[in-house]
Design a protein around this motif. Structure first.
Motif, PDB file in Angstrom:
ATOM      1  N   SER A 197       8.205  13.579   9.623  1.00 51.82           N
ATOM      2  CA  SER A 197       7.197  14.042   8.668  1.00 51.82           C
ATOM      3  C   SER A 197       5.911  13.243   8.851  1.00 51.82           C
ATOM      4  O   SER A 197       5.949  12.029   9.068  1.00 51.82           O
ATOM      5  CB  SER A 197       7.710  13.865   7.233  1.00 51.82           C
ATOM      6  N   ILE A 198       4.773  13.940   8.728  1.00 50.61           N
ATOM      7  CA  ILE A 198       3.473  13.272   8.890  1.00 50.61           C
ATOM      8  C   ILE A 198       3.222  12.279   7.751  1.00 50.61           C
ATOM      9  O   ILE A 198       2.527  11.287   7.919  1.00 50.61           O
ATOM     10  CB  ILE A 198       2.340  14.329   8.974  1.00 50.61           C
ATOM     11  N   LYS A 199       3.869  12.523   6.584  1.00 52.97           N
ATOM     12  CA  LYS A 199       3.649  11.640   5.430  1.00 52.97           C
ATOM     13  C   LYS A 199       4.342  10.289   5.609  1.00 52.97           C
ATOM     14  O   LYS A 199       3.850   9.264   5.179  1.00 52.97           O
ATOM     15  CB  LYS A 199       4.148  12.317   4.149  1.00 52.97           C
ATOM     16  N   THR A 200       5.492  10.316   6.263  1.00 54.83           N
ATOM     17  CA  THR A 200       6.247   9.054   6.428  1.00 54.83           C
ATOM     18  C   THR A 200       5.930   8.348   7.745  1.00 54.83           C
ATOM     19  O   THR A 200       5.809   7.136   7.799  1.00 54.83           O
ATOM     20  CB  THR A 200       7.769   9.330   6.357  1.00 54.83           C
ATOM     21  N   HIS A 201       5.779   9.112   8.834  1.00 49.74           N
ATOM     22  CA  HIS A 201       5.595   8.500  10.155  1.00 49.74           C
ATOM     23  C   HIS A 201       4.180   8.616  10.704  1.00 49.74           C
ATOM     24  O   HIS A 201       3.892   8.072  11.778  1.00 49.74           O
ATOM     25  CB  HIS A 201       6.561   9.148  11.169  1.00 49.74           C
ATOM     26  N   GLY A 202       3.298   9.334  10.001  1.00 46.79           N
ATOM     27  CA  GLY A 202       1.936   9.529  10.515  1.00 46.79           C
ATOM     28  C   GLY A 202       1.913  10.593  11.601  1.00 46.79           C
ATOM     29  O   GLY A 202       2.936  11.137  11.980  1.00 46.79           O
ATOM     30  N   ALA A 203       0.705  10.849  12.104  1.00 50.76           N
ATOM     31  CA  ALA A 203       0.532  11.903  13.112  1.00 50.76           C
ATOM     32  C   ALA A 203       0.870  11.386  14.501  1.00 50.76           C
ATOM     33  O   ALA A 203       0.582  10.239  14.831  1.00 50.76           O
ATOM     34  CB  ALA A 203      -0.905  12.401  13.076  1.00 50.76           C
ATOM     35  N   GLU A 204       1.494  12.244  15.307  1.00 53.71           N
ATOM     36  CA  GLU A 204       1.815  11.883  16.697  1.00 53.71           C
ATOM     37  C   GLU A 204       0.536  11.809  17.537  1.00 53.71           C
ATOM     38  O   GLU A 204       0.421  10.980  18.415  1.00 53.71           O
ATOM     39  CB  GLU A 204       2.733  12.957  17.309  1.00 53.71           C
ATOM     40  N   ASN A 205      -0.371  12.725  17.295  1.00 53.71           N
ATOM     41  CA  ASN A 205      -1.638  12.776  18.029  1.00 53.71           C
ATOM     42  C   ASN A 205      -2.616  13.607  17.206  1.00 53.71           C
ATOM     43  O   ASN A 205      -2.266  14.138  16.151  1.00 53.71           O
ATOM     44  CB  ASN A 205      -1.428  13.398  19.424  1.00 53.71           C
ATOM     45  N   HIS A 206      -3.851  13.752  17.694  1.00 52.32           N
ATOM     46  CA  HIS A 206      -4.866  14.497  16.937  1.00 52.32           C
ATOM     47  C   HIS A 206      -4.507  15.970  16.800  1.00 52.32           C
ATOM     48  O   HIS A 206      -4.851  16.615  15.809  1.00 52.32           O
ATOM     49  CB  HIS A 206      -6.235  14.359  17.613  1.00 52.32           C
ATOM     50  N   ARG A 207      -3.846  16.520  17.809  1.00 56.42           N
ATOM     51  CA  ARG A 207      -3.467  17.939  17.740  1.00 56.42           C
ATOM     52  C   ARG A 207      -2.447  18.157  16.615  1.00 56.42           C
ATOM     53  O   ARG A 207      -2.557  19.115  15.848  1.00 56.42           O
ATOM     54  CB  ARG A 207      -2.876  18.368  19.085  1.00 56.42           C
ATOM     55  N   HIS A 208      -1.477  17.269  16.517  1.00 57.68           N
ATOM     56  CA  HIS A 208      -0.463  17.344  15.452  1.00 57.68           C
ATOM     57  C   HIS A 208      -1.129  17.201  14.084  1.00 57.68           C
ATOM     58  O   HIS A 208      -0.823  17.929  13.133  1.00 57.68           O
ATOM     59  CB  HIS A 208       0.584  16.242  15.677  1.00 57.68           C
ATOM     60  N   LEU A 209      -2.084  16.271  14.007  1.00 57.92           N
ATOM     61  CA  LEU A 209      -2.792  16.031  12.747  1.00 57.92           C
ATOM     62  C   LEU A 209      -3.592  17.276  12.338  1.00 57.92           C
ATOM     63  O   LEU A 209      -3.565  17.694  11.176  1.00 57.92           O
ATOM     64  CB  LEU A 209      -3.725  14.829  12.909  1.00 57.92           C
ATOM     65  N   LEU A 210      -4.282  17.889  13.310  1.00 51.70           N
ATOM     66  CA  LEU A 210      -5.047  19.107  13.020  1.00 51.70           C
ATOM     67  C   LEU A 210      -4.135  20.236  12.552  1.00 51.70           C
ATOM     68  O   LEU A 210      -4.471  20.987  11.642  1.00 51.70           O
ATOM     69  CB  LEU A 210      -5.805  19.565  14.273  1.00 51.70           C
ATOM     70  N   TYR A 211      -2.970  20.352  13.176  1.00 52.54           N
ATOM     71  CA  TYR A 211      -2.028  21.414  12.790  1.00 52.54           C
ATOM     72  C   TYR A 211      -1.577  21.221  11.343  1.00 52.54           C
ATOM     73  O   TYR A 211      -1.565  22.170  10.553  1.00 52.54           O
ATOM     74  CB  TYR A 211      -0.820  21.404  13.727  1.00 52.54           C
ATOM     75  N   GLU A 212      -1.231  19.985  10.992  1.00 47.47           N
ATOM     76  CA  GLU A 212      -0.691  19.714   9.648  1.00 47.47           C
ATOM     77  C   GLU A 212      -1.749  19.836   8.552  1.00 47.47           C
ATOM     78  O   GLU A 212      -1.474  20.344   7.478  1.00 47.47           O
ATOM     79  CB  GLU A 212      -0.075  18.305   9.614  1.00 47.47           C
TER      80      GLU A 212
END
Length: 857
Positions: A209-224
């Motif tokens: 989850s992005i809330k617990t582990h943060g974003a893998e990369n900018h693309r993942h962050l943009l998707y979420e």
């Protein structure tokens, strides 16, 4: 050793795990253009780029060429391309506050305490620190490299900038001897390479989850936080979009978000106008009279097969017309004209803030490079650039003029083709009215006009879609014929042509219905005919506005549905089909281990014309929401609902379905702003004509003040409209019909004996007057009132528009102050940094025992 191993695994680096992949070229071994590729790749290496080749896991014929730009190459070309880089953190200062404003802000913040905490804003903790936004930037210079903030040479230039620099190099590398034989674009068009693209920064999905582990990369962050449907009500993370996709795409989404936000008040008031029509429906004297007019028999609306009909049969149409044509319509037309101006003026301010934040204020189009095609064509003729003092290719004035004349002729011819297509639709309408009137099915026979309009709109839509394909090819050919100098000039020229074609294509039939349908039909006994054969189509007894509403509603809904399907549905189906083939051949396990370049190659490429299709769809929609809004007040609401979906559809498509587009810079939305202003001006004129000519607003007003029960009393309520329907219909002697117009039925079904008289919509004298069927005085009063209304409405609205644009400054005051302060601080910093460097050098020289005379400072 751990980091290179991790880098090797994620497919974003060379085999050594150290050199980041900045660009990918793809070709097939079986392709015969081997010699061109070899020369091109040899010249790429000569430019200093590093290269590594790898064959595809799924097809050994496909070869991926991975390119990496070392620091020296990036530095050299960043300086040539004037790439702006951060060199000092911004110093913020408090601007003057006013006591009154402070008090208001305290009250607002107290009120906000009761509301949920900023539901539309994104959680800043999930976004990374976009530090370049907090820094002053300057064009990169290797001589002043000590001025810039360089923590790590590998990450100093971000991925988007690195791929932009590599693309710039590839566009100028020769693949054969001779000036004409340069550039990656030509190699892509002649099939030497299959594809060329920068890589996405990894997968857009993650197990954690992005809330617990943060974003893998900018693309993942943009998707979420941008492309997923769960955040449809939140603001967009524009800084992150700009960082990943570049300023041009960032500005598109900033404009789309701004336009969607501004549609809220327009949609709300449009809905209010429609609901006002619903609530006042039972009190409308005109629709009441139409519904009660069982004794008024209307003349047939087409030759022979159309029957006589009671006026009360059009009761439903009269009621529906009132929903769109009521007392609030004029107010709404004025509001929408003012809204379009406010929208554009505030967008200027918003764009200025974005341009400041993204360092685009000082970026000029002159910094753009000349198109390789222009360079190749005019390389033999050179002249000095008056700004840079360097020689550059030059296009002679006579050559430019002749090319523009040919291009303009092509545009004119294509617009004539559209008008011919509309003429074909008109002929279809006049022929099918009588065909439907003679139909076996009672449902179609009784609603022949609605059936004609509905089928004509659907056929018109199919013609629109077919002509669009042809236009694209013609516009491309004409733009290339013009030989524009820079990429932005090419884009502007292509955009203007495509917009003109599409706008005329989409709106010409709407203009016909609004201003020509039923206007030039003549009268019973003396109908005007097409090619002396077909009688021109008449309006329904309740007016032509219902036809205009149908045209607007059907085309708007069909066009938006089709666009959304083509935008997302087509790449989704294509990508699904590719994945399916891979699963069948290699199983699901193998697919997950594909390197990033393989995954990206299996995605769809971005449209050939970049953001053109995205902008065009929205600008045409803006035209629909403003140009004929007096006839269809629900247009802004339909546009708003579409745009809320559109933002997330576009975001999803950019992040997940398309290969990563090349990041490019832009200062604003380009020629589209001028087009929007043009539509704003046109909307005032068309709405004035729709209210004056298409709707019954003016005839009703003239009747209420001059001919009705309240004539001369200065009132215009519903009681003043008593008798309006009867006064707006003229009388016709049935025996005066021409032979070819004479209906098959004699109307005996209404009163038991053949009809002597029928009624029609017009202001004409009765058959037994001294001048039979001549215009009455009321006709001239209505005509004069219509012309007066158009003049007053246009002047009033244009005055309001100009006043608003004058009162709203293009730059917010605090931004102007910040820009002035920044300019001052940058000069100070530059001076201090240079002084510091010179003093250091002086100390070092003293240490080494060397003395210099006349040294400064």
């Amino acid at each position: 050793q751990e980091v290179p191993d991790k880098n090797k695994a994620n497919g974003l680096y060379f085999r050594d795990g150290k050199c980041r992949i900045d660009y990918i070229l793809v070709y097939r071994k079986s392709n015969p253009q081997t010699e061109k590729r070899e020369v091109f790749e040899r010249n790429i290496r000569a430019e200093g780029l590093q290269m590594e080749k790898e064959s595809s896991l799924t097809n050994s014929d496909i070869i991926f060429v991975k390119l990496h730009a070392p620091w020296e190459v990036l530095g050299k070309y960043a300086e040539l391309m004037n790439v702006r880089m951060p060199f000092r953190r911004k110093i913020y200062y408090l601007h003057r506050r006013y006591k009154f404003m402070n008090r208001i802000e305290k009250q607002i913040s107290r009120f906000r305490g009761w509301l949920p905490r900023k539901p539309m804003k994104l959680d800043k903790e999930t976004l990374p620190d976009l530090e370049e936004n907090d820094c002053y930037t300057a064009p990169f210079s290797q001589q002043r490299i000590h001025h810039f903030i360089i923590h790590n040479k590998d990450t100093f230039f971000n991925n988007a900038t690195r791929s932009r620099i590599v693309h710039h190099i590839l566009q100028r590398v020769k693949y054969e001897e001779g000036k004409n034989k340069i550039g990656l674009n030509r190699l892509l068009s002649n099939g030497s390479y299959e594809a060329a693209f920068p890589l996405h920064e990894g997968s857009y999905r993650s197990k954690n989850s992005i809330k617990t582990h943060g974003a893998e990369n900018h693309r993942h962050l943009l998707y979420e936080c941008w492309a997923s449907w769960g955040v449809w009500y939140k603001y967009q993370p524009l800084d992150l979009v700009r960082r990943y996709f570049g300023e041009k795409i960032g500005l598109y989404f900033a404009w789309l978000g701004w336009y969607t936000g501004m549609l809220f008040p327009a949609a709300f008031i449009g809905l209010f106008v429609f609901l006002y029509g619903v609530t006042t429906l039972n009190h409308c004297q005109v629709s009441k009279e139409v519904c009660q007019a069982t004794d008024i028999i209307m003349c047939p609306i087409c030759d022979k097969y159309c029957p006589f009909m009671r006026l009360s049969d059009s009761c439903v149409y009269a009621k529906v017309t009132h929903l769109f044509d009521n007392g609030a319509t004029v107010f709404f037309a004025v509001f929408m004209a003012v809204w379009a101006t406010v929208f554009l003026e505030f967008w200027k301010r918003r764009r200025a803030v974005i341009a400041y934040d993204w360092d685009l204020i000082d970026w000029e189009e002159e910094e753009e490079e000349i198109r390789p095609q222009f360079e190749a064509k005019y390389s033999k003729k050179e002249r000095m650039n008056p700004i840079s003092g360097k020689p550059e290719p030059y296009q002679a004035f006579a050559d430019k003029c002749s090319r523009l004349i040919v291009s303009a002729s092509g545009i004119f011819f294509m617009i004539c083709v559209v008008i011919a297509a509309v003429f074909g639709i008109v002929i279809y309408r006049v022929v099918t009215v009588s065909t439907f009137a003679a139909f076996k099915w009672a449902l179609i026979r009784n609603n022949s006009q609605v059936a004609t309009t509905g089928t004509a709109v659907c056929i018109n839509f199919c013609i629109i879609m077919l002509l669009n394909v042809l236009y694209e090819k013609v516009a491309l050919f004409l733009t290339n014929l013009e030989q524009p100098r820079t990429e932005s000039e090419w884009e502007n020229s292509f955009t203007l042509k495509m917009f003109l074609f599409q706008f005329v294509n989409l709106n010409s039939s709407t203009f016909y219905i609004a201003f020509f349908l039923g206007r030039f039909t003549g009268h019973p006994g003396a109908y005007l005919r097409l090619i002396n054969r077909w009688r021109l189509e008449e309006c329904h007894p309740s007016g032509c506005l219902i036809d205009l509403c149908m045209q607007m509603g059907i085309i708007m809904v069909l066009k938006q549905t089709w666009n959304n399907f083509m935008e997302l549905g087509y790449p989704l189906i294509q990508n699904w089909w590719t994945r399916r083939k891979l699963r069948q051949e290699y199983g699901t396990q193998r697919k997950t281990s594909f390197p990033q370049w393989e995954k990206d190659y299996n995605l769809q490429p971005m449209n050939a014309y970049g953001l053109f299709d995205e902008y065009l769809e929205m600008i045409l929609q803006f035209g629909f929401t403003t140009i004929f809004v007096a006839a269809f007040p629900l247009a802004p609401l339909l546009a708003l609902l579409n745009n809320i979906i559109e933002i997330r559809l576009d975001a999803y498509k950019f992040v997940t379905q398309w290969r990563r587009p090349l990041a490019s810079r832009a200062k604003d939305i380009g020629i589209w702003y001028g087009i929007l202003e043009g539509i704003g001006i046109l909307s005032v004129i068309t709405n004035a004509f729709v209210i004056a000519v298409t709707s019954d607003f003016i005839p009703r007003l003239v009747y209420a003040y001059k001919y009705g029960p309240c004539a001369g009393q200065g009132e215009a309520g519903q009681k003043c409209m008593v008798g309006y329907v009867n006064a707006s219909l003229s009388v016709f002697l049935v025996s005066d019909f021409e032979n070819r117009s004479e209906p098959t039925s004699n109307g005996s079904e209404f009163s038991g004996s053949p009809l002597k008289y029928c009624r029609y919509r017009d202001y004409r004298d009765p058959p037994h007057s001294p001048v039979p069927y001549g215009y009455t005085l009321q006709f001239w009063h209505v005509l004069a009132a219509r012309l007066a209304f158009i003049i007053v409405f246009e002047h009033l609205v244009f005055c309001i528009k100009h006043l608003i644009s004058y009162l709203i400054p293009d730059l917010p005051k605090d931004l102007r102050d910040r820009m002035r302060r920044e300019k001052y601080l940058i000069q100070e910093m530059m001076y201090e940094a240079e002084l510091e460097r010179l003093q250091k050098e002086r100390k070092e020289r003293k240490k080494n025992g060397k003395s210099y005379h006349n040294e400064w400072p």
